[in-house]
Design an enzyme around this catalytic site. Structure first.
Site, PDB file in Angstrom:
ATOM      1  N   ASP A 298       0.864  -1.175   0.000  1.00 16.54           N
ATOM      2  CA  ASP A 298       0.000   0.000   0.000  1.00 16.54           C
ATOM      3  C   ASP A 298       0.904   1.230   0.000  1.00 16.54           C
ATOM      4  O   ASP A 298       2.109   1.137   0.276  1.00 16.54           O
ATOM      5  CB  ASP A 298      -0.886  -0.038   1.258  1.00 16.54           C
ATOM      6  CG  ASP A 298      -1.775   1.174   1.399  1.00 16.54           C
ATOM      7  OD1 ASP A 298      -2.226   1.706   0.367  1.00 16.54           O
ATOM      8  OD2 ASP A 298      -2.016   1.601   2.545  1.00 16.54           O
TER       9      ASP A 298
ATOM     10  N   GLY B 125      -0.092   4.849   1.415  1.00 14.16           N
ATOM     11  CA  GLY B 125      -0.194   5.679   2.615  1.00 14.16           C
ATOM     12  C   GLY B 125       0.065   4.934   3.899  1.00 14.16           C
ATOM     13  O   GLY B 125      -0.530   3.885   4.160  1.00 14.16           O
TER      14      GLY B 125
ATOM     15  N   SER C 148      -2.767   1.098  -4.366  1.00 13.65           N
ATOM     16  CA  SER C 148      -3.235   2.189  -3.509  1.00 13.65           C
ATOM     17  C   SER C 148      -4.641   2.653  -3.863  1.00 13.65           C
ATOM     18  O   SER C 148      -4.977   2.798  -5.023  1.00 13.65           O
ATOM     19  CB  SER C 148      -2.267   3.379  -3.626  1.00 13.65           C
ATOM     20  OG  SER C 148      -2.724   4.476  -2.864  1.00 13.65           O
ATOM     21  N   ASN C 149      -5.446   2.867  -2.806  1.00 17.16           N
ATOM     22  CA  ASN C 149      -6.688   3.612  -2.959  1.00 17.16           C
ATOM     23  C   ASN C 149      -6.300   5.086  -2.970  1.00 17.16           C
ATOM     24  O   ASN C 149      -5.878   5.627  -1.953  1.00 17.16           O
ATOM     25  CB  ASN C 149      -7.629   3.366  -1.770  1.00 17.16           C
ATOM     26  CG  ASN C 149      -8.327   2.025  -1.848  1.00 17.16           C
ATOM     27  OD1 ASN C 149      -8.239   1.318  -2.846  1.00 17.16           O
ATOM     28  ND2 ASN C 149      -9.030   1.662  -0.791  1.00 17.16           N
TER      29      ASN C 149
ATOM     30  N   LYS D 138      -9.759  -1.094  -2.829  1.00 16.35           N
ATOM     31  CA  LYS D 138      -9.688  -2.031  -1.697  1.00 16.35           C
ATOM     32  C   LYS D 138     -10.785  -1.663  -0.699  1.00 16.35           C
ATOM     33  O   LYS D 138     -11.072  -0.483  -0.546  1.00 16.35           O
ATOM     34  CB  LYS D 138      -8.315  -1.918  -1.011  1.00 16.35           C
ATOM     35  CG  LYS D 138      -7.139  -2.263  -1.906  1.00 16.35           C
ATOM     36  CD  LYS D 138      -5.784  -1.996  -1.228  1.00 16.35           C
ATOM     37  CE  LYS D 138      -5.511  -0.517  -1.054  1.00 16.35           C
ATOM     38  NZ  LYS D 138      -4.147  -0.245  -0.507  1.00 16.35           N
TER      39      LYS D 138
ATOM     40  N   ASP E 273      -2.016  -0.639   5.856  1.00 14.81           N
ATOM     41  CA  ASP E 273      -2.234  -0.120   7.212  1.00 14.81           C
ATOM     42  C   ASP E 273      -3.705  -0.187   7.627  1.00 14.81           C
ATOM     43  O   ASP E 273      -4.050   0.195   8.738  1.00 14.81           O
ATOM     44  CB  ASP E 273      -1.735   1.334   7.328  1.00 14.81           C
ATOM     45  CG  ASP E 273      -2.580   2.297   6.500  1.00 14.81           C
ATOM     46  OD1 ASP E 273      -2.957   1.938   5.359  1.00 14.81           O
ATOM     47  OD2 ASP E 273      -2.855   3.404   6.986  1.00 14.81           O
TER      48      ASP E 273
END
Length: 199
Positions: free
Chosen positions: A6, A8, A107-108, A141, A166
């Site tokens: 991911d 962030g 990544s979102n 996600k 995370d």
């Protein structure tokens, strides 16, 4: 092995309080009321899937939070989320690739953020074989289809994959498909995981 990271709070430190703080400074709306009125609702999800333009998203959030901001002010605050790179994770990604593993980012995110972080942190693109972004894929996600898309595109089975995120919901989404997940709780999680696995 396929390693999925991911973005962030895994590769880059982010802090949403910085966004709300910037918006509060620009609008004079008290930070406490912004914290109360902000939710990651449907507009947030649609924006991350690329279904909502940046302008429409800004308008929806400003309306939701009673924020009297121009689009430029909203954008300025939105980019304040980024704190800094985690160089130790970048180094691990490079070492994994040197050892013949496949390393990708999943990544979102949203188009507004991608006008900022790729230029601000070019090291990310340099450390990854490929970057998969929610707004480009039209899915996010923890939807099962986004993990299935990455596995199919990369040609790996779930048991040949490790996923670092995370967000516990994202980890659970991956694990439902048989992808082993590692919940990144702080800056030590990724280095500690690889301490005995990377020579």
């Amino acid at each position: 092995m396929l390693y999925i990271f991911d973005l962030g709070n895994v590769i880059v430190d982010i802090d949403f309080n910085r966004v709300l703080g910037a918006w509060s400074d620009l609008s004079r709306v008290p930070l406490a009321s912004l914290k109360q009125s902000f939710t990651m609702g449907e507009a947030f999800c649609q924006h991350e899937r690329g279904e909502l333009t940046d302008e429409a998203f800004a308008e929806a959030l400003c309306q939701q939070m009673a924020l009297p901001l121009s689009y430029e002010q909203f954008s300025h605050g939105w980019q304040a989320i980024f704190v800094g790179l985690r160089p130790e994770v970048i180094a691990i990604m490079h070492r994994l690739r040197e050892q013949g593993h496949r390393v990708v980012v999943l990544s979102n995110t949203n188009r507004l953020h991608t006008t900022f972080w790729p230029e601000e942190y070019p090291e990310i693109r340099g450390a990854a074989d490929k970057i998969y972004l929610s707004q480009d894929l039209g899915m996010r996600k923890p939807e099962a289809r986004i993990y299935q898309h990455v596995l199919q595109a990369e040609g790996f089975s779930p048991d040949e994959t490790r996923f670092f995120d995370d967000n516990a919901d994202n980890i659970a989404g991956a694990e439902r498909l048989g992808i082993p997940g590692i919940l990144v709780k702080d800056k030590t999680t990724v280095p500690d995981y690889f301490a005995k696995r990377l020579c």
